[in-house]
Design an enzyme around this catalytic site. Structure first.
Site, short mmCIF file in Angstrom:
data_model
loop_
_atom_site.label_atom_id
_atom_site.label_comp_id
_atom_site.label_asym_id
_atom_site.label_seq_id
_atom_site.Cartn_x
_atom_site.Cartn_y
_atom_site.Cartn_z
N ASN A 185 0.84 -1.19 0.00
CA ASN A 185 0.00 0.00 0.00
C ASN A 185 0.88 1.25 0.00
O ASN A 185 1.95 1.26 0.60
CB ASN A 185 -0.90 -0.05 1.25
CG ASN A 185 -1.60 1.25 1.52
OD1 ASN A 185 -1.04 2.14 2.15
ND2 ASN A 185 -2.82 1.35 1.05
N MET A 213 -4.21 0.69 -6.78
CA MET A 213 -3.86 -0.49 -5.99
C MET A 213 -5.09 -1.32 -5.69
O MET A 213 -6.22 -0.83 -5.78
CB MET A 213 -3.21 -0.05 -4.68
CG MET A 213 -2.00 0.79 -4.93
SD MET A 213 -1.08 1.02 -3.44
CE MET A 213 0.31 1.86 -4.15
N ALA A 214 -4.84 -2.56 -5.31
CA ALA A 214 -5.93 -3.48 -4.98
C ALA A 214 -6.82 -2.91 -3.87
O ALA A 214 -8.00 -3.18 -3.83
CB ALA A 214 -5.38 -4.84 -4.57
N CYS A 215 -6.23 -2.10 -2.98
CA CYS A 215 -6.99 -1.54 -1.87
C CYS A 215 -7.85 -0.35 -2.29
O CYS A 215 -8.59 0.20 -1.49
CB CYS A 215 -6.03 -1.12 -0.75
SG CYS A 215 -4.88 0.18 -1.26
N GLY A 216 -7.71 0.08 -3.55
CA GLY A 216 -8.50 1.21 -4.04
C GLY A 216 -7.77 2.53 -3.99
O GLY A 216 -8.26 3.54 -4.51
#
Length: 178
Positions: free
Chosen positions: A121, A152-155
């Site tokens: 992140n 990123m995958a976390c938005g």
């Protein structure tokens, strides 16, 4: 044939290790893999074994391998150790010299060059502890790639994405001398 030992850390970017293996093999580079417990949450040893056509190592406590001090042998037979994805946790352990699993033990036992491709992140990448750990590793002679910037995958958006497999392969080839 040049050989790398690929340590696959635990992060969503672990799936990109599969493409990296394919590209490395296509380029004539042999690949053996060490899959961390975290990495095994995202991809399987069977996937890595099928792509690398080599046994995949997951445990420091494998009696067959460790009776022969397998972690020392693994760390010696490669021309380069590659950590991809190198999570914040793996980078921190590497910087502190912690050896509490197969991956970190062989990183401490190796006399070969090490290349780390970070993935985490954006806030983790920019955290003071990670900045300090990366500086320590670079000071110790580890090549730490800059992560890519993007969604990123976390938005969230920013630096922290695993560099693309093609870019990691270029860095590998540069470290191997061609």
């Amino acid at each position: 044939m040049k050989r790398i030992l690929l340590i696959v850390g635990g992060g969503i970017a672990a799936y990109k290790a599969c493409e990296l293996i394919r590209l490395a093999r296509k380029a004539g580079i042999g690949v053996k893999c060490v899959l961390t417990a975290g990495g095994a949450q995202f991809i399987t040893p069977m996937t890595l074994a099928a792509l690398s056509e080599e046994q995949v190592y997951t445990s420091l406590w494998d009696l067959k391998d460790e009776a022969e001090m397998g972690h020392i042998q693994l760390s010696r037979e490669a021309d380069l150790i590659v950590v991809a994805p190198a999570t914040a946790d793996l980078l921190a352990k590497m910087a502190a010299g912690i050896a509490d699993d197969l991956a970190t033990t062989l990183l401490l036992a190796t006399d070969k060059p090490v290349l780390a491709a970070p993935a985490m992140n954006v806030r983790m990448w920019q955290h003071a502890a990670t900045v300090r750990n990366v500086a320590t590793l670079r000071g110790d002679g580890v090549t730490v790639m800059e992560p890519d910037e993007g969604p990123m995958a976390c938005g969230e958006f920013g630096p922290g994405r695993l560099p693309e497999p093609e870019a990691i392969l270029e860095a590998i080839q540069a470290k191997l001398g061609g």
